[in-house]
Design a protein around this motif. Structure first.
Motif, PDB file in Angstrom:
ATOM      1  N   ILE A  38       0.839  -1.203   0.000  1.00 33.42           N
ATOM      2  CA  ILE A  38       0.000   0.000   0.000  1.00 33.42           C
ATOM      3  C   ILE A  38       0.872   1.251   0.000  1.00 33.42           C
ATOM      4  N   ARG A  39       1.936   1.273   0.815  1.00 35.65           N
ATOM      5  CA  ARG A  39       2.843   2.433   0.837  1.00 35.65           C
ATOM      6  C   ARG A  39       3.523   2.624  -0.511  1.00 35.65           C
ATOM      7  N   TRP A  40       3.993   1.523  -1.105  1.00 38.30           N
ATOM      8  CA  TRP A  40       4.657   1.628  -2.403  1.00 38.30           C
ATOM      9  C   TRP A  40       3.721   2.202  -3.455  1.00 38.30           C
ATOM     10  N   LEU A  41       2.472   1.721  -3.472  1.00 38.27           N
ATOM     11  CA  LEU A  41       1.527   2.208  -4.467  1.00 38.27           C
ATOM     12  C   LEU A  41       1.116   3.651  -4.192  1.00 38.27           C
ATOM     13  N   ASP A  42       1.058   4.030  -2.930  1.00 37.15           N
ATOM     14  CA  ASP A  42       0.790   5.440  -2.599  1.00 37.15           C
ATOM     15  C   ASP A  42       1.906   6.334  -3.133  1.00 37.15           C
ATOM     16  N   ASP A  43       3.155   5.913  -2.932  1.00 35.81           N
ATOM     17  CA  ASP A  43       4.292   6.681  -3.466  1.00 35.81           C
ATOM     18  C   ASP A  43       4.221   6.755  -4.987  1.00 35.81           C
ATOM     19  N   TRP A  44       3.831   5.652  -5.604  1.00 37.99           N
ATOM     20  CA  TRP A  44       3.769   5.609  -7.064  1.00 37.99           C
ATOM     21  C   TRP A  44       2.670   6.535  -7.593  1.00 37.99           C
ATOM     22  N   THR A  45       1.486   6.505  -6.977  1.00 35.24           N
ATOM     23  CA  THR A  45       0.384   7.325  -7.485  1.00 35.24           C
ATOM     24  C   THR A  45       0.586   8.806  -7.169  1.00 35.24           C
ATOM     25  N   ARG A  46       1.163   9.121  -6.011  1.00 39.97           N
ATOM     26  CA  ARG A  46       1.365  10.527  -5.645  1.00 39.97           C
ATOM     27  C   ARG A  46       2.561  11.158  -6.345  1.00 39.97           C
ATOM     28  N   GLU A  47       3.683  10.421  -6.392  1.00 37.40           N
ATOM     29  CA  GLU A  47       4.935  11.026  -6.827  1.00 37.40           C
ATOM     30  C   GLU A  47       5.568  10.353  -8.038  1.00 37.40           C
ATOM     31  N   GLY A  48       5.036   9.201  -8.452  1.00 39.98           N
ATOM     32  CA  GLY A  48       5.625   8.486  -9.577  1.00 39.98           C
ATOM     33  C   GLY A  48       6.964   7.860  -9.239  1.00 39.98           C
ATOM     34  N   ILE A  49       7.167   7.546  -7.963  1.00 38.90           N
ATOM     35  CA  ILE A  49       8.448   7.015  -7.493  1.00 38.90           C
ATOM     36  C   ILE A  49       8.297   5.530  -7.152  1.00 38.90           C
ATOM     37  N   SER A  50       9.179   4.693  -7.719  1.00 36.75           N
ATOM     38  CA  SER A  50       9.166   3.273  -7.373  1.00 36.75           C
ATOM     39  C   SER A  50      10.464   2.856  -6.689  1.00 36.75           C
ATOM     40  N   THR A  51      11.374   3.792  -6.488  1.00 35.27           N
ATOM     41  CA  THR A  51      12.654   3.472  -5.846  1.00 35.27           C
ATOM     42  C   THR A  51      12.521   3.575  -4.328  1.00 35.27           C
ATOM     43  N   PRO A  52      13.358   2.837  -3.589  1.00 35.42           N
ATOM     44  CA  PRO A  52      13.291   2.924  -2.132  1.00 35.42           C
ATOM     45  C   PRO A  52      13.728   4.302  -1.637  1.00 35.42           C
ATOM     46  N   LYS A  53      13.158   4.706  -0.529  1.00 37.20           N
ATOM     47  CA  LYS A  53      13.543   5.972   0.086  1.00 37.20           C
ATOM     48  C   LYS A  53      14.890   5.792   0.789  1.00 37.20           C
ATOM     49  N   PRO A  54      15.664   6.870   0.918  1.00 34.32           N
ATOM     50  CA  PRO A  54      16.974   6.739   1.563  1.00 34.32           C
ATOM     51  C   PRO A  54      16.840   6.420   3.053  1.00 34.32           C
TER      52      PRO A  54
END
Length: 123
Positions: A38-54
């Motif tokens: 769910i967190r990964w897909l939230d990041d993808w839909t909001r920011e277009g990011i699929s890479t891990p956060k630092p």
């Protein structure tokens, strides 16, 4: 601390969900927790990011508000002890432990090392 999941896995899960599957079914399919997907897909839909956060980053400390005071005290009296600093901070209304003050100074780039004779040398 564990390793981040690969970008390839993240992108496969994103494609799986975009193909019409639910996030929870994606979690079951790939053997992950639903909250992770769910967190990964939230990041993808909001920011277009699929890479891990630092990892890591800035950490909050209640001593940050006393930065000017602490730096000034160390410059005025380089041989002041952590216990004395703790007492002075408590007089200002902030109660902290010796180790917290020490770790704060280390994060600010201040270190104190002993030499062979036992006297301290600043670095």
């Amino acid at each position: 601390m564990g390793q981040a999941y690969s970008v390839d896995l993240r992108e496969r899960i994103i494609r799986y969900v975009e193909a019409g599957h639910s996030r929870r079914s994606a979690a079951r399919q790939f053997g992950l927790s639903p909250s992770c997907v769910i967190r990964w897909l939230d990041d993808w839909t909001r920011e277009g990011i699929s890479t891990p956060k630092p990892d890591g980053g800035w950490r909050y400390s209640k001593l940050d508000g006393h930065r000017d005071f602490l730096i000034r005290r160390i410059e005025e009296s380089p041989d002041i002890s952590m216990a004395e600093l703790c007492r002075e901070l408590e007089d200002l209304g902030t109660r902290v432990h010796l180790s917290s003050v020490s770790r704060w100074f280390i994060r600010q780039g201040y270190t104190y090392k002993k030499n062979v004779v036992g006297d301290g040398t600043e670095t």
